[in-house]
Design an enzyme around this catalytic site. Structure first.
Site, PDB file in Angstrom:
ATOM      1  N   THR A 119       2.208   0.637   0.524  1.00 53.59           N
ATOM      2  CA  THR A 119       1.006  -0.214   1.063  1.00 53.59           C
ATOM      3  C   THR A 119       1.448  -1.562   0.641  1.00 53.59           C
ATOM      4  O   THR A 119       1.376  -2.121  -0.670  1.00 53.59           O
ATOM      5  CB  THR A 119      -0.370   0.003   0.632  1.00 53.59           C
ATOM      6  OG1 THR A 119      -0.462   1.342   0.989  1.00 53.59           O
ATOM      7  CG2 THR A 119      -1.353  -0.655   1.124  1.00 53.59           C
ATOM      8  N   LEU A 147      -2.110   9.090   4.019  1.00 56.57           N
ATOM      9  CA  LEU A 147      -2.316  10.299   3.071  1.00 56.57           C
ATOM     10  C   LEU A 147      -3.357  10.368   2.033  1.00 56.57           C
ATOM     11  O   LEU A 147      -3.427   9.435   1.464  1.00 56.57           O
ATOM     12  CB  LEU A 147      -0.936  10.666   2.280  1.00 56.57           C
ATOM     13  CG  LEU A 147       0.564  10.749   3.100  1.00 56.57           C
ATOM     14  CD1 LEU A 147       1.612  10.951   2.369  1.00 56.57           C
ATOM     15  CD2 LEU A 147       0.330  11.618   4.186  1.00 56.57           C
ATOM     16  N   GLU A 153      -5.117  11.891  -1.027  1.00 53.23           N
ATOM     17  CA  GLU A 153      -4.479  12.717  -2.228  1.00 53.23           C
ATOM     18  C   GLU A 153      -5.408  13.887  -1.989  1.00 53.23           C
ATOM     19  O   GLU A 153      -6.459  13.958  -1.772  1.00 53.23           O
ATOM     20  CB  GLU A 153      -5.000  11.994  -3.673  1.00 53.23           C
ATOM     21  CG  GLU A 153      -3.889  11.004  -3.725  1.00 53.23           C
ATOM     22  CD  GLU A 153      -4.255  10.328  -5.326  1.00 53.23           C
ATOM     23  OE1 GLU A 153      -4.749  11.206  -6.213  1.00 53.23           O
ATOM     24  OE2 GLU A 153      -3.850   8.939  -5.477  1.00 53.23           O
ATOM     25  N   CYS A 183      -5.940   3.581  -4.267  1.00 51.29           N
ATOM     26  CA  CYS A 183      -5.902   2.861  -2.760  1.00 51.29           C
ATOM     27  C   CYS A 183      -6.968   2.051  -2.626  1.00 51.29           C
ATOM     28  O   CYS A 183      -6.789   0.736  -2.454  1.00 51.29           O
ATOM     29  CB  CYS A 183      -5.625   3.955  -1.772  1.00 51.29           C
ATOM     30  SG  CYS A 183      -4.285   4.910  -2.093  1.00 51.29           S
ATOM     31  N   ARG A 231      -7.133   7.270 -11.648  1.00 52.91           N
ATOM     32  CA  ARG A 231      -7.328   5.980 -11.498  1.00 52.91           C
ATOM     33  C   ARG A 231      -8.556   5.367 -10.794  1.00 52.91           C
ATOM     34  O   ARG A 231      -8.744   5.898  -9.728  1.00 52.91           O
ATOM     35  CB  ARG A 231      -6.059   5.416 -10.635  1.00 52.91           C
ATOM     36  CG  ARG A 231      -4.767   5.472 -11.593  1.00 52.91           C
ATOM     37  CD  ARG A 231      -3.441   4.990 -10.724  1.00 52.91           C
ATOM     38  NE  ARG A 231      -3.209   6.315  -9.848  1.00 52.91           N
ATOM     39  CZ  ARG A 231      -2.010   6.171  -8.888  1.00 52.91           C
ATOM     40  NH1 ARG A 231      -1.405   5.167  -8.893  1.00 52.91           N
ATOM     41  NH2 ARG A 231      -1.960   7.268  -8.369  1.00 52.91           N
TER      42      ARG A 231
END
Ligand code: UGA
Length: 439
Positions: free
Chosen positions: A122, A153, A155, A263, A331
């Site tokens: 990205t 996608l 996760e 993300c 994260r």
């Protein structure tokens, strides 16, 4: 067809394995020799359901290779995908593109025949043009075309998302690149996947717009959930009533402790940054980011309130640490904000997560890591569901209760921050149930 994927992180590895499943010869290049050696032995460095089988099958079939050596792979490939990390840059929140640019510099000298170079990571609007400029500068002779092919996608369900996507977005400036990418995605074309072909900046922006919109949807329902609590409404009924309108749709309207992961947090910040640079602020996304930060803190205070402010010397059982189920990824997980606040108030935290404990230990070393959910609930004053792993959906409530400490009113505190239980069932079983936005 032969392709090279640079970067064997999450995106590169999943994409490489899935392309090889299409029958394409894929070489995954990574500069981490240890990671490459593990992949060559069939060890998968990330947790993603089904990925191990895919890697094993296609490696055995001789279609999927792992190497640290970039030159040979590049020379033999029709398409090169750049799928290296784009972490958040310290200080200003913009995406750090040093690894993307370095990949471009390394690829350039080895381009022999016509090659399509594709950004899969990205990357902010304008990166494709920068990468093309670097390649041209490094090797003026290189016969190549630039393209952008953002990934969508999730996760935990990345393979399904790759094999049956809602759409494929391809950004190109010349037809040679379009032809190469269309031919690569032919198996998806056969199952009638919409393939959207645009220019490169449009493809780049589409990815950010999609993620920012999904993050907005989540934070919208979270704020409505907070309002539901104030007025005594049920957020799930509200979400259903909204979602049945096909213009709105019912997905991503599940309230909880806020979004996390690699993300949404990074991409929303990067989008606001790009927008500011172009003097076109996306204030909606700015307020989504602020609302998400607040939601995580709000969850900690919800627990503190449910404990009547008495966390000193308390023990809390925390079930789930990762930012969502079916991943080991910590994260930006809400746990990283919520748990330190509870610890500051004096609580001892007994935690369990099916896959995330190794990663969690690095961030939160002073938690009591348990072997299972029931061990975490021993002598606990409250149970907190933080991530909706399937194995937490059907806990033996009598067993948990028998090992917990009751509140002064005789009930047992159960904070379900993912709303995976039916409140009435828990109430009847003697629990004080606290959910999100459930009246
Ligand atoms: C997200 C997007 O969904 C993918 O389409 C995209 O490709 C990916 O980012 C990326 O940019 O690479 P992912 O981060 O794996 O995928 O996770 P999601 O399933 O989207 O969940 C993100 C967060 O939102 C999680 O913390 C989840 O718990 C939360 N969420 C999601 C909610 O709180 N409520 C919902 O209704 C949905």
């Amino acid at each position: 067809m032969r392709i090279t994927i640079i970067g064997s992180g999450y995106v590169g590895l999943v994409s490489g394995a899935c392309f090889s499943e299409f029958g394409i010869d894929v070489t995954c290049v990574d500069n981490d020799a240890d990671k490459v050696a593990r992949l060559q032995r069939g060890e998968i460095p990330i947790f993603e359901p089904g990925l191990d089988l895919l890697v094993e099958r296609n490696s055995a079939a001789g279609r999927l290779h792992f190497t640290t050596s970039l030159p040979e792979a590049v020379r033999q490939s029709e398409l090169i995908f750049i799928a290296v990390g784009t972490p958040e840059r310290r200080g200003d929140g913009a995406a750090d593109l040093q690894y993307v640019y370095e990949a471009a510099r390394q690829v350039a000298p080895h381009i022999k025949n016509f090659t399509t170079v594709v950004t899969k990571s990205t990357v902010p609007v304008g990166t494709g043009a920068q990468v093309a400029a670097i390649i041209r500068e490094t090797n003026p002779e290189a016969d190549f075309a630039m393209a952008s092919n953002p990934e969508f996608l999730r996760e935990g369900s990345a393979i399904e998302d790759f094999m049956r996507p809602d759409r494929v977005v391809i950004g190109v400036e010349e037809s040679r690149a379009e032809t190469a990418l269309r031919s690569l995605y032919r198996p998806l074309y056969l199952i009638e996947t919409p393939i959207l072909v645009t220019n490169i900046v449009t493809a780049e922006l589409t990815k950010y717009a999609a993620n920012a919109f999904l993050a907005t949807k989540i934070m919208f329902i979270n704020q409505i959930a907070n309002l539901c609590e104030a007025v005594g409404a049920d957020v799930h009924a509200v979400a259903k009533g909204m979602g049945l309108d096909r213009r709105i749709g019912n997905k991503f309207l599940h309230p909880g402790p806020g979004y996390g992961g690699s993300c949404f947090p990074k991409d929303t910040i990067a989008l606001t940054r790009t927008a500011a640079l172009h003097n076109e602020p996306v204030t909606i996304v700015e307020s989504v980011i602020a609302a998400n930060d607040l939601q995580k803190q709000r969850m900690a205070h919800k627990i503190i309130r449910a404990m009547n402010g008495e966390l000193h010397k308390s023990t809390l059982a925390v079930l789930g640490l990762t930012f969502k189920p079916n991943t080991d990824d910590m994260r930006e997980a809400p746990a990283l904000t919520i748990l330190p606040i509870l610890q500051e108030q004096g609580a001892t935290l007994q935690v369990f997560d099916p896959e995330g404990m190794a990663a969690a230990r690095r961030h939160l070393p002073d938690l009591h890591y348990c072997h299972n959910a029931y061990e975490a609930c021993q002598n606990a004053d409250a149970v907190i569901i933080l991530t909706e792993w399937n194995q937490f959906r059907n806990l033996d409530l009598a067993r948990i209760q028998a090992s917990m400490r009751p509140r002064p009113d005789g009930r047992y505190l159960f904070c379900d921050l993912r709303n995976i239980y039916v409140p009435e069932t828990l109430r009847q079983a003697g629990f004080l149930y606290v959910g999100v936005g459930r009246g």
